[in-house]
Design an enzyme around this catalytic site. Sequence first.
Site, short mmCIF file in Angstrom:
data_model
loop_
_atom_site.label_atom_id
_atom_site.label_comp_id
_atom_site.label_asym_id
_atom_site.label_seq_id
_atom_site.Cartn_x
_atom_site.Cartn_y
_atom_site.Cartn_z
N CYS A 103 0.83 -1.20 0.00
CA CYS A 103 0.00 0.00 0.00
C CYS A 103 0.87 1.26 0.00
CB CYS A 103 -0.93 -0.01 1.21
SG CYS A 103 -1.94 1.48 1.29
N CYS A 106 -0.53 4.11 2.17
CA CYS A 106 -0.34 3.97 3.62
C CYS A 106 1.11 4.26 4.00
CB CYS A 106 -0.67 2.57 4.11
SG CYS A 106 -1.97 1.73 3.24
N ASP A 107 2.05 3.75 3.21
CA ASP A 107 3.45 3.75 3.64
C ASP A 107 4.37 4.67 2.85
OD1 ASP A 107 2.71 1.73 5.42
OD2 ASP A 107 3.06 0.16 3.95
#
Length: 255
Positions: A103, A106-107
């Site tokens: 992701c 997200c990261d």
Amino acid sequence: MAAGVAAGGQLTTTTEIENFPGFPDAISGSELMLRMREQSLRYGTRIKTKTVNAVDLSKRPFKVLCAKETYECESLIIATGATAKRLDLKGDKEFWQKGISACAVCDGALPMFRNQALAVIGGGDSAIEEATFLTKFASQVYLIHRRDQLRASKAMQERAFANKKIEILWDHIPLEAIGEKFLTGLKIQNVKTKIERTLAVKGLFYAVGHVPNTAFLNGQLECDETGYIKTVAGTTRTSVKGVFACGDVQDKIYR
Ligand code: NDP
């Protein structure tokens, strides 16, 4: 978290949503999900934020089993979606969350990825979306695709081709993630020439599709060979009366 996804589902991990009706200037995934939540609350929905471990659909009332409590219901709508797939790559377990992620949203903004070369695997819309997002932080993004054509929509392809920070490596597959404490490189191979080389990358992001979140059903509903719930054509009815399914958990084509 359920199946690795936060409450609100896959859309909470996406950036701009440009194809949802009513938002001419686009809307972020998390903002859209928050608004949907508020809309359902306005109509009296009581939301329990729980992970469902199992269900009992053998008779009514159906049972929905969470860690501590069990809920009973006469009807059940399953909308558990799908989860991003990981590759069974050498080094995957060692460097998972130490450079490898599924992701980018997200990261991707983590300090470890700033001004570094990164790699994305896949050739669909997700791959382009992730690669494009990562160019905000990375010095360069390699898009590694196993064929010589992208699966992504034309609009997304054009976005990738126009982005100078994205380099597409056609006909390539990843072989091994390399590093010490954290990921430092990715060994790849050209599937046509068989030539191998190592890219110096600090981040590797999978964008290779999804698996439906149906394991908790434990075979109580009819599913297809890849685990997606079967619904009666043109309806949301499943193989058990009173149980319905909608969204990605029952649709792998249009999604
Ligand atoms: P897709 O299934 O469309 O694409 C998966 C990609 O991963 C394919 O290019 C596939 O290659 C590749 N792949 C699969 N398995 C492997 C493997 N083992 N090794 C290497 N490569 C692999 O999934 P997406 O998540 O991209 O998209 C799902 C749906 O969501 C689509 O309908 C898409 O349009 C939609 N979507 C829309 C977005 C938007 O509009 N903003 C954003 C994201 C998704 P190959 O092509 O060779 O099969």
